[in-house]
Design a protein around this motif. Structure first.
Motif, PDB file in Angstrom:
ATOM      1  N   PHE A  52      49.182  22.827  36.634  1.00 34.67           N
ATOM      2  CA  PHE A  52      47.770  22.642  36.977  1.00 34.67           C
ATOM      3  C   PHE A  52      46.893  23.143  35.837  1.00 34.67           C
ATOM      4  CE2 PHE A  52      48.665  26.985  38.388  1.00 34.67           C
ATOM      5  CZ  PHE A  52      47.575  27.684  37.893  1.00 34.67           C
ATOM      6  N   THR A  53      45.654  22.648  35.822  1.00 31.36           N
ATOM      7  CA  THR A  53      44.637  23.129  34.888  1.00 31.36           C
ATOM      8  C   THR A  53      43.367  23.409  35.675  1.00 31.36           C
ATOM      9  OG1 THR A  53      45.548  21.772  33.090  1.00 31.36           O
ATOM     10  CG2 THR A  53      43.326  22.657  32.787  1.00 31.36           C
ATOM     11  N   GLY A  62      39.771  24.695  29.852  1.00 30.17           N
ATOM     12  CA  GLY A  62      40.930  24.659  30.732  1.00 30.17           C
ATOM     13  C   GLY A  62      41.772  25.924  30.705  1.00 30.17           C
ATOM     14  N   LYS A 164      49.632  12.197  37.923  1.00 30.12           N
ATOM     15  CA  LYS A 164      48.438  12.958  37.574  1.00 30.12           C
ATOM     16  C   LYS A 164      47.352  12.741  38.616  1.00 30.12           C
ATOM     17  CE  LYS A 164      48.981  12.915  32.515  1.00 30.12           C
ATOM     18  NZ  LYS A 164      48.346  12.500  31.240  1.00 30.12           N
ATOM     19  N   ILE A 166      43.514  14.917  40.489  1.00 27.75           N
ATOM     20  CA  ILE A 166      42.531  15.993  40.467  1.00 27.75           C
ATOM     21  C   ILE A 166      42.011  16.217  41.880  1.00 27.75           C
ATOM     22  CG2 ILE A 166      40.646  14.396  39.907  1.00 27.75           C
ATOM     23  CD1 ILE A 166      39.404  16.671  38.225  1.00 27.75           C
ATOM     24  N   SER A 168      39.287  19.044  44.381  1.00 25.07           N
ATOM     25  CA  SER A 168      38.322  20.143  44.430  1.00 25.07           C
ATOM     26  C   SER A 168      38.735  21.107  45.531  1.00 25.07           C
ATOM     27  CB  SER A 168      36.910  19.611  44.697  1.00 25.07           C
ATOM     28  OG  SER A 168      36.014  20.688  44.953  1.00 25.07           O
ATOM     29  N   ASP A 201      37.045  22.248  40.417  1.00 23.19           N
ATOM     30  CA  ASP A 201      37.954  21.138  40.130  1.00 23.19           C
ATOM     31  C   ASP A 201      39.260  21.639  39.518  1.00 23.19           C
ATOM     32  OD1 ASP A 201      35.794  19.383  40.816  1.00 23.19           O
ATOM     33  OD2 ASP A 201      34.988  19.739  38.810  1.00 23.19           O
ATOM     34  N   VAL A 202      40.356  21.089  39.983  1.00 26.45           N
ATOM     35  CA  VAL A 202      41.679  21.445  39.459  1.00 26.45           C
ATOM     36  C   VAL A 202      42.449  20.159  39.168  1.00 26.45           C
ATOM     37  CG1 VAL A 202      43.851  22.640  39.897  1.00 26.45           C
ATOM     38  CG2 VAL A 202      41.713  23.584  40.806  1.00 26.45           C
ATOM     39  N   GLU A 203      42.902  20.024  37.950  1.00 23.39           N
ATOM     40  CA  GLU A 203      43.754  18.901  37.590  1.00 23.39           C
ATOM     41  C   GLU A 203      45.212  19.301  37.802  1.00 23.39           C
ATOM     42  OE1 GLU A 203      42.907  17.830  33.575  1.00 23.39           O
ATOM     43  OE2 GLU A 203      40.903  17.038  34.037  1.00 23.39           O
ATOM     44  N   ARG A 205      49.502  17.968  37.362  1.00 20.13           N
ATOM     45  CA  ARG A 205      50.446  17.054  36.706  1.00 20.13           C
ATOM     46  C   ARG A 205      51.853  17.384  37.202  1.00 20.13           C
ATOM     47  NH1 ARG A 205      53.286  17.807  31.688  1.00 20.13           N
ATOM     48  NH2 ARG A 205      53.962  15.839  30.739  1.00 20.13           N
TER      49      ARG A 205
END
Length: 215
Positions: A52-53, A62, A164, A166, A168, A201-203, A205
């Motif tokens: 995660f980022t 990030g 991938k 994203i 919240s 927000d969190v990305e 992968r």
């Protein structure tokens, strides 16, 4: 007359060469097809990572990390990578967070995740997979008493699946926990403008390298 015979002979040789070339092309394409059909793919939890980022500062810098513990069920052995995941279900344990900074991870567990009042684990499944080597799907998540469907993209390369997306944390009623975490790390979240900022927000992968056997 000799010129006509010579031209006819030359034409027949070229036509014969074309037939031979087409025949070998057919064999080549057929061998690729047969090879792909002969492969069987199987999920391997040890070869799967969840990264995660998160983002801090006004300029949205990030901060990367991993979730170390998760379980995956209802995968199946299939002759395509997508086929393995058609009925997949999973459970993610956020308290296994690893951002590489133990003090930060402890604050995430006690302040952010500690604000969760209902189901602390993230559970879910996958649906609406569409595409070939690249495509889209839905992750249907349940966390902190909230159910949410997230659109994700995926790509397949060299026996691996990469997903991938994203989300919240505000969508999962975690505004209070986010505020507590930002307050505890106030100075660490100040960017060039001096404003303390932790983004919701969190990305994420997911990369899964599958076991395969091909005949």
């Amino acid at each position: 007359m000799k010129l006509e015979v010579k031209s006819l002979y030359k034409g027949l040789k070229m036509k014969k060469f074309s037939y031979i070339a087409l025949f070998f092309l057919y064999l080549f394409v057929s061998s690729i097809h047969l090879s792909a059909e002969a492969c069987q793919y199987k999920y391997n939890n040890e070869k799967t990572t969840l990264e995660f980022t998160a983002f801090k500062f006004t300029e949205k810098t990030g901060v990367k990390g991993k979730i170390e513990k998760f379980t995956v069920t209802k995968t199946r052995e299939a002759n395509s990578i997508l086929g393995v995941f058609q009925k997949l279900e999973f459970t993610i344990f956020p308290d296994s967070v690893n951002s590489g900074v133990p003090d930060r991870d402890n604050k995430i567990r006690t302040l952010f995740l500690g604000s969760i009042l209902k189901n602390k684990e993230i559970t879910g499944n996958v649906s609406n997979i569409s595409g070939g080597e690249q495509g889209k799907a839905n992750l249907n998540l349940s966390w902190n008493g909230v159910k949410k469907t997230l659109p994700v993209t995926y790509s397949i390369s060299e026996g691996s699946l990469e997903v991938k997306g994203i989300f919240s944390v505000l969508d999962f009623n975690l505004k209070e926990g986010l505020g507590k975490l930002n307050q505890a790390c106030d100075d660490l979240h100040k960017g060039a403008d001096g404003v303390s900022k932790l983004w919701p927000d969190v990305e994420f992968r997911i990369v899964s390298a599958l076991d395969s056997s091909c005949n």
